[in-house]
Write an enzyme that holds these catalytic residues in place. Sequence first.
Site, PDB file in Angstrom:
ATOM      1  N   ARG A  94       0.829  -1.142  -0.047  1.00  0.00           N
ATOM      2  CA  ARG A  94       0.043  -0.054  -0.013  1.00  0.00           C
ATOM      3  C   ARG A  94       0.833   1.127   0.074  1.00  0.00           C
ATOM      4  O   ARG A  94       0.459   2.273  -0.579  1.00  0.00           O
ATOM      5  CB  ARG A  94      -0.976   0.166   1.244  1.00  0.00           C
ATOM      6  CG  ARG A  94      -1.664   1.284   1.221  1.00  0.00           C
ATOM      7  CD  ARG A  94      -3.113   1.000   2.312  1.00  0.00           C
ATOM      8  NE  ARG A  94      -2.965   0.350   3.430  1.00  0.00           N
ATOM      9  CZ  ARG A  94      -2.260   0.712   4.496  1.00  0.00           C
ATOM     10  NH1 ARG A  94      -1.731   1.942   4.536  1.00  0.00           N
ATOM     11  NH2 ARG A  94      -1.944   0.026   5.619  1.00  0.00           N
ATOM     12  N   TYR A 145     -14.859  19.289 -13.878  1.00  0.00           N
ATOM     13  CA  TYR A 145     -15.511  17.930 -13.758  1.00  0.00           C
ATOM     14  C   TYR A 145     -16.318  17.889 -12.286  1.00  0.00           C
ATOM     15  O   TYR A 145     -16.046  18.260 -11.301  1.00  0.00           O
ATOM     16  CB  TYR A 145     -14.250  17.003 -13.332  1.00  0.00           C
ATOM     17  CG  TYR A 145     -14.905  15.623 -13.219  1.00  0.00           C
ATOM     18  CD1 TYR A 145     -15.375  14.973 -14.122  1.00  0.00           C
ATOM     19  CD2 TYR A 145     -14.669  15.089 -11.877  1.00  0.00           C
ATOM     20  CE1 TYR A 145     -15.993  13.535 -13.943  1.00  0.00           C
ATOM     21  CE2 TYR A 145     -15.121  13.535 -11.840  1.00  0.00           C
ATOM     22  CZ  TYR A 145     -15.807  13.219 -12.743  1.00  0.00           C
ATOM     23  OH  TYR A 145     -16.071  11.608 -12.563  1.00  0.00           O
ATOM     24  N   LYS A 170      -9.096   8.044 -18.654  1.00  0.00           N
ATOM     25  CA  LYS A 170      -9.783   8.816 -19.913  1.00  0.00           C
ATOM     26  C   LYS A 170      -8.487   8.454 -20.975  1.00  0.00           C
ATOM     27  O   LYS A 170      -8.386   7.316 -21.259  1.00  0.00           O
ATOM     28  CB  LYS A 170      -9.936  10.178 -19.816  1.00  0.00           C
ATOM     29  CG  LYS A 170     -10.752  10.408 -18.484  1.00  0.00           C
ATOM     30  CD  LYS A 170     -12.413   9.661 -18.485  1.00  0.00           C
ATOM     31  CE  LYS A 170     -13.027  10.096 -17.192  1.00  0.00           C
ATOM     32  NZ  LYS A 170     -13.102  11.186 -16.581  1.00  0.00           N
ATOM     33  N   ASP A 185      -5.951  20.203 -13.837  1.00  0.00           N
ATOM     34  CA  ASP A 185      -6.439  19.001 -14.533  1.00  0.00           C
ATOM     35  C   ASP A 185      -6.323  18.806 -15.808  1.00  0.00           C
ATOM     36  O   ASP A 185      -6.988  19.815 -16.471  1.00  0.00           O
ATOM     37  CB  ASP A 185      -8.041  18.777 -13.794  1.00  0.00           C
ATOM     38  CG  ASP A 185      -8.576  17.577 -14.377  1.00  0.00           C
ATOM     39  OD1 ASP A 185      -8.129  16.801 -15.338  1.00  0.00           O
ATOM     40  OD2 ASP A 185      -9.687  16.963 -13.563  1.00  0.00           O
TER      41      ASP A 185
HETATM   42  C1  LIG Z   1     -13.293  11.620 -15.526  1.00  0.00           C
HETATM   43  C2  LIG Z   1     -12.661  12.945 -14.883  1.00  0.00           C
HETATM   44  C3  LIG Z   1     -12.025  13.180 -13.583  1.00  0.00           C
HETATM   45  C4  LIG Z   1     -12.325  11.980 -12.351  1.00  0.00           C
HETATM   46  O1  LIG Z   1     -11.589  10.874 -12.752  1.00  0.00           O
HETATM   47  P1  LIG Z   1     -12.073   9.288 -12.223  1.00  0.00           P
HETATM   48  O2  LIG Z   1     -11.132   8.489 -12.859  1.00  0.00           O
HETATM   49  O3  LIG Z   1     -13.295   9.005 -12.843  1.00  0.00           O
HETATM   50  O4  LIG Z   1     -12.288   9.340 -10.990  1.00  0.00           O
HETATM   51  C5  LIG Z   1     -11.673  14.119 -13.138  1.00  0.00           C
HETATM   52  N1  LIG Z   1     -11.354  15.149 -13.937  1.00  0.00           N
HETATM   53  C6  LIG Z   1     -11.741  14.930 -15.354  1.00  0.00           C
HETATM   54  C7  LIG Z   1     -11.526  16.156 -16.027  1.00  0.00           C
HETATM   55  C8  LIG Z   1     -12.639  14.031 -15.768  1.00  0.00           C
HETATM   56  O5  LIG Z   1     -12.885  13.932 -16.972  1.00  0.00           O
END
Ligand SMILES: *Cc1c(COP(=O)(O)O)cnc(C)c1O
Length: 385
Positions: A57, A108, A204, A179
Site C-alpha cells: 500500500r 469535472y 480517460k 487537471d
Molecule cells: C473523469 C474525470 C475525472 C475523475 O476521474 P475518475 O478516474 O473518474 O475518478 C477528473 N477530471 C476530469 C476532467 C475527468 O474527466
Amino acid sequence: MSTAPNQPAAPLAPATVAVTAGRPPRAQGGHVNPSIPMNSTYVSRGVVTSDELSYARGDNDAWHAFEAALGELEGGTGVLFSSGMAAIAASFALVPDGGTLVLPRHAYQAGLVLARQVAERHGVTLRYVDIADTDAVVAALDGADLLLAESPTNPMLEVADLPAVLGAARAAGVPSVVDNTFATPLGQRPLDHGADVVLHSVTKYLAGHSDVVLGAVVTRDADLLARFRDHRTLHGAIAGAFEAWLALRGLRTLALRFERAQANAAELARRLAEHPDVAEVRHPSLPGDPGHERARAQMTGFGAILGVRPAARPGTSAAERADAVVDAVRLWLPATSLGGVESMLERRRRWGTETTTVPEDLLRLSVGIEDVEDLWADLDRALRA
Ligand SMILES: *Cc1c(COP(=O)(O)O)cnc(C)c1O
C-alpha cells in the site's frame, strides 16, 4: 551481460517517450514489457529506507513503470492513484481547515461535489471563477490556499490562459493543480506553464480503452510529492497491479490515438457548425470559439471533446431534444466517460449534480478513433431524426 541504456541521451519527442519510457533494462533475454508483480508485502527487516519496498500500500513496483512514463511525459514525478477522484481528493487535502480554495465554476462535476463537502466539513471557503476570465482568477487568488484549474473545462470547453493564471498563482504563493485530463501531456504540459501539480483521470485518454479506472498526479515539488504519497498510503487510494499494467499498455498508443481523435473532432466540429439541426458547437478548433486563439498559443491541437447543442424543435423541451439525439445514434455509444478509442456522447445535465449553468441540451461528445465518415453519418442522421 551488459545492459545498454534504454534511451539515447538526446531529448526525445513526446510520441517517442510514450512508447519508450518505463521499459525494463535492455538485458539479453530480458523482458520488453514490465511484468505484473502480485505482492501485498515484500521481504524486509529492520529499518526500511524510502527507496525500499516493504508493504504494497505504501509503495508497489506494479506502479513504477507507469509513474515513470507519465512523469517523463509531464516533466515531473508521477504518483498513481486508484482514480482521478482519489487524486482530486488528495489535492483538496492540501487546503487547511478554514482555508480558501479557488476553483472553476465549470469543471469535472464530482470534483465540484467533493469541493462542496470539503467546504462544509472543513470550513473551507470556495471561490468559483470563470477560468477563462484571467482577471477574475487573479483577483480570487488573494489569500487563497489552492488553485484548482481545468483547461479545457469539462464539459464547457473553456480555455484558461494557463501561463497567466499559473504565473499569478506562483507570484501570490498559492499552490496550483491543473487537471490535464482533456488535453493530455501531448496537448499541453502545465508544469512548464508554472503549475505545481498536474492531475489526470488516467481512466480517460492515458489508458484510453474504457477498461480501467485510475488517476495520477505529477509534480516537481519534493514536499508536495511527499504529501501526495503520504495521502495515498494513509487513505489507501491505491491502484491494482493489473490496472497499472493496462494503463501503461494504453499509454503506448496515446500519440496515435490522440492524433486521430483530435483530427476527427476538428473535422466533426467544422461540419457540425454548419449543420441545420445544430444550434451551437463548442470546440477550440473553431475560429469563432472563445478559446481558439489561446488554445492555438498554448496547446498542440485542440483536444477531442466537443460540446454540441441541437437546434430546438417546437413542442419539445431542450432536454428532450438532446435526449432524442442520444437515443437515435447507432454507432456512437450513449455513455458517460471520455477518452476511449470508441466515440461516446451524453447529455450532461441528465446528472442532477451537473452545474446548472451548463445548458440542459448540451451534449458532450468524446470523439474516438473510428473512421470520421462513419461517425459523421451516424451523427448527421441522429440530428435530423
Ligand atoms: C473523469 C474525470 C475525472 C475523475 O476521474 P475518475 O478516474 O473518474 O475518478 C477528473 N477530471 C476530469 C476532467 C475527468 O474527466
